[in-house]
Every structure is written in C-alpha cells, then in structure tokens.
Design a protein around this motif. Structure first.
Motif, mmCIF file in Angstrom:
data_model
loop_
_atom_site.group_PDB
_atom_site.id
_atom_site.type_symbol
_atom_site.label_atom_id
_atom_site.label_comp_id
_atom_site.label_asym_id
_atom_site.label_seq_id
_atom_site.Cartn_x
_atom_site.Cartn_y
_atom_site.Cartn_z
ATOM 1 N N ARG A 1 0.791 -1.223 0.000
ATOM 2 C CA ARG A 1 0.000 0.000 0.000
ATOM 3 C C ARG A 1 0.828 1.281 0.000
ATOM 4 O O ARG A 1 0.291 2.362 -0.156
ATOM 5 N N ASN A 2 2.122 1.158 0.199
ATOM 6 C CA ASN A 2 2.978 2.340 0.212
ATOM 7 C C ASN A 2 3.244 2.755 -1.229
ATOM 8 O O ASN A 2 3.512 1.920 -2.089
ATOM 9 N N GLU A 3 3.198 4.052 -1.486
ATOM 10 C CA GLU A 3 3.368 4.554 -2.855
ATOM 11 C C GLU A 3 4.832 4.608 -3.291
ATOM 12 O O GLU A 3 5.121 4.602 -4.480
ATOM 13 N N GLU A 4 5.752 4.661 -2.348
ATOM 14 C CA GLU A 4 7.165 4.799 -2.650
ATOM 15 C C GLU A 4 7.813 3.419 -2.850
ATOM 16 O O GLU A 4 7.740 2.559 -1.978
ATOM 17 N N GLU A 5 8.448 3.211 -3.992
ATOM 18 C CA GLU A 5 9.043 1.908 -4.312
ATOM 19 C C GLU A 5 10.100 1.486 -3.294
ATOM 20 O O GLU A 5 10.135 0.340 -2.857
ATOM 21 N N ARG A 6 10.952 2.413 -2.916
ATOM 22 C CA ARG A 6 12.004 2.107 -1.942
ATOM 23 C C ARG A 6 11.412 1.720 -0.589
ATOM 24 O O ARG A 6 11.894 0.817 0.080
#
Length: 152
Positions: free
Chosen positions: A30-35
């Motif tokens: 659910r996190n938008e940031e790939e890292r």
C-alpha cells in the motif's frame, strides 16, 4: 496484557515481533514509494525471523527461569507499537519507517536490559542477557542492511 512470568513476557515479545511482521507486510503493498515498499518487505521478513528466534529461546530456556515471576515493569514502561495495523507504515517514507522500527527495537532492548539488570536469579539473568544480545545483534543487522539499501 497482564504478564506474570518470564514465559509470558517472552511470548508477548514474540507476538509483538509477529504482529509487526504482519503489519509491515500488509503495508508493503500500500505504500506509494518503491524504496519504502522494498524496505517494508525486507523488514517483514526479518521480523518473522526474529519471531522464530524468540520462539526458540522460549522452547529451549530453563523451565524454572521461564516460570519465575516478572515484577510490574511493563505496567510502568509499556512498549508503544501499532497494535492494530491501520496501515501506519503505508503512509510513511523510507526514513519514517526506519525511525518507527528502530524505536520499536529500542523499546524491546530497553525492556530486556532492565530485566537483565534487575534479575537476581542466575538462570533468569542469563536468559534475559541472551535475549538482550539477540535483540541488539538483530538491530545491528537491520541497521547494516538498511544502510546498504539506503546507499542504492
């Protein structure tokens, strides 16, 4: 939770690691940031491994040490964690996730440190010392691996 024995305390910390693993895993998609997603996946795997390690401590520890009463340390210094996974890690960036997870490990380390220092029974002192060393080593391992991820 009302913890009366070291067995219950160790089970409780094992369950905290298990809960954190599930929460991190749940938030990773659910996190938008790939890292941040990659970090959450890694941390979820490590927390599951720490859960397994703590379980082994409980399984192999001296029965008398496990059944020794724990005095009310937890009622005065509760460990703060996201007990319900309302996706807190999905909203955090890479550094925010690191801060939260290292804070959690710091609280567990402080708990084990305090109990090891207060223990009067040698087997309990040894058990808490071993759990403390494991938690410190795992925290160092996480820091090294996260540092490598941060370098990429």
């Amino acid at each position: 939770m009302d913890i009366k024995t070291f067995r219950e305390l160790i089970g409780w910390t094992r369950d905290l690691h298990a809960h954190l693993a599930r929460c991190l895993s749940h938030c990773s998609t659910r996190n938008e940031e790939e890292r941040a997603r990659a970090l959450l996946d890694y941390l979820a795997t490590r927390e599951s491994e720490i859960e397994r390690i703590v379980n082994e401590f409980e399984r192999e520890a001296d029965t008398n040490a496990l059944e020794t009463r724990v005095y009310d340390y937890l009622s005065h210094h509760p460990i703060k964690t996201h007990r319900t996974c309302d996706e807190p890690y999905a909203k955090l960036d890479f550094n925010g996730i690191c801060r939260e997870v290292f804070d959690f490990h710091g609280q567990i380390t402080d708990l084990y440190q305090t109990l090891a220092e207060k223990a009067e029974i040698p087997k309990v002192k040894e058990l808490m010392g071993s759990l403390l060393a494991m938690e410190q080593n795992e925290s160092k391992r996480l820091a090294r691996q996260i540092g490598r991820m941060d370098d990429l």
